[in-house]
Design an enzyme around this catalytic site. Structure first.
Site, mmCIF file in Angstrom:
data_model
loop_
_atom_site.group_PDB
_atom_site.id
_atom_site.type_symbol
_atom_site.label_atom_id
_atom_site.label_comp_id
_atom_site.label_asym_id
_atom_site.label_seq_id
_atom_site.Cartn_x
_atom_site.Cartn_y
_atom_site.Cartn_z
ATOM 1 N N TYR A 14 4.489 5.916 0.805
ATOM 2 C CA TYR A 14 4.351 4.651 1.540
ATOM 3 C C TYR A 14 5.011 4.688 2.917
ATOM 4 O O TYR A 14 4.924 3.725 3.676
ATOM 5 C CB TYR A 14 4.990 3.504 0.749
ATOM 6 C CG TYR A 14 4.354 3.264 -0.592
ATOM 7 C CD1 TYR A 14 3.074 2.732 -0.696
ATOM 8 C CD2 TYR A 14 5.032 3.571 -1.773
ATOM 9 C CE1 TYR A 14 2.484 2.511 -1.928
ATOM 10 C CE2 TYR A 14 4.447 3.355 -3.010
ATOM 11 C CZ TYR A 14 3.178 2.821 -3.086
ATOM 12 O OH TYR A 14 2.598 2.612 -4.306
ATOM 13 N N HIS A 19 2.227 -1.673 5.518
ATOM 14 C CA HIS A 19 3.078 -2.589 4.751
ATOM 15 C C HIS A 19 4.559 -2.273 4.949
ATOM 16 O O HIS A 19 5.410 -3.073 4.597
ATOM 17 C CB HIS A 19 2.710 -2.493 3.268
ATOM 18 C CG HIS A 19 2.687 -3.792 2.539
ATOM 19 N ND1 HIS A 19 2.605 -5.028 3.155
ATOM 20 C CD2 HIS A 19 2.728 -4.060 1.207
ATOM 21 C CE1 HIS A 19 2.599 -5.983 2.232
ATOM 22 N NE2 HIS A 19 2.678 -5.421 1.045
ATOM 23 N N ASN A 66 6.862 -6.525 -3.816
ATOM 24 C CA ASN A 66 6.687 -7.784 -4.534
ATOM 25 C C ASN A 66 7.945 -8.290 -5.222
ATOM 26 O O ASN A 66 7.977 -9.428 -5.693
ATOM 27 C CB ASN A 66 5.550 -7.665 -5.555
ATOM 28 C CG ASN A 66 4.217 -7.423 -4.886
ATOM 29 O OD1 ASN A 66 4.099 -7.421 -3.659
ATOM 30 N ND2 ASN A 66 3.191 -7.208 -5.689
#
Length: 194
Positions: A14, A19, A66
């Site tokens: 990532y 993001h 999240n």
């Protein structure tokens, strides 16, 4: 003391995705201050540093996006800080790539990391810096887009946005939040007239 939290997902897969714009900003700030985010505590990688005249904690939650609120709640409690001394930096699909927006408070919109933070700490009353990663191409799901890497052509506007976001953070922690909002929340047309 201030807590500056960049939102993103841990893990090399990532590292350079859209993001993770919040992670990228905090990592750049750490490099600029010549410190390393080595300490592992409060479900985060973090480091204490001085930014201008202020003591700051730079933090990257390791809970995945999240569940960012779990780390932020622990960080605030561990450092005995109030939400008004928290600055959250995160990606925003609704802003063009490289644009930033500064807010003193507000809803989470569709951002699940911000939703988690508001839910866990019980208030939306904290400053935040949004870094534009949009617009999302038509026909692509938002989840796929935000987890895709920046292209080489996007690195320059991204870098400009990260530089502006660093300046916004400096203003916020020096007590100049209204000035940061006035400076960075203008339309592009206005910025060219500055």
């Amino acid at each position: 003391m201030w807590l500056v939290v960049g939102l993103g997902n841990p893990g090399s897969e990532y590292a350079h995705t859209r993001h993770n714009a919040g992670f990228l900003l905090v990592e750049e700030l750490a490099r600029e201050l010549r410190v390393q985010l080595k300490t592992r505590a409060f479900h985060s990688r973090l480091v204490e540093a001085r930014l201008g005249r202020s003591q700051v904690v730079l933090a990257l939650p390791q809970t995945y996006m999240n569940l960012s609120g779990l780390a932020v709640k622990e960080l605030l409690s561990g450092y005995r800080l109030k939400p008004e001394n928290l600055v959250v930096v995160y990606d925003d699909l609704d802003l063009n790539l490289g644009q930033i927006r500064v807010r003193a408070r507000g809803s989470a919109g569709n951002h699940k990391g911000l939703k988690s933070i508001i839910q866990e700490i019980g208030t939306p009353e904290f400053p935040r810096v949004r870094i534009g990663i949009g617009p999302k191409p038509e026909g692509l799901e938002a989840a796929d887009y935000v987890l895709s890497p920046f292209t080489p052509e996007e690195l320059e506007p991204l870098g400009q946005g990260l530089n502006q976001a660093r300046e916004a953070i400096r203003l916020i922690i020096s007590g100049q939040l209204p000035q940061a909002m006035n400076l960075f929340n203008r339309k592009k047309k206005s910025l060219s007239q500055i």
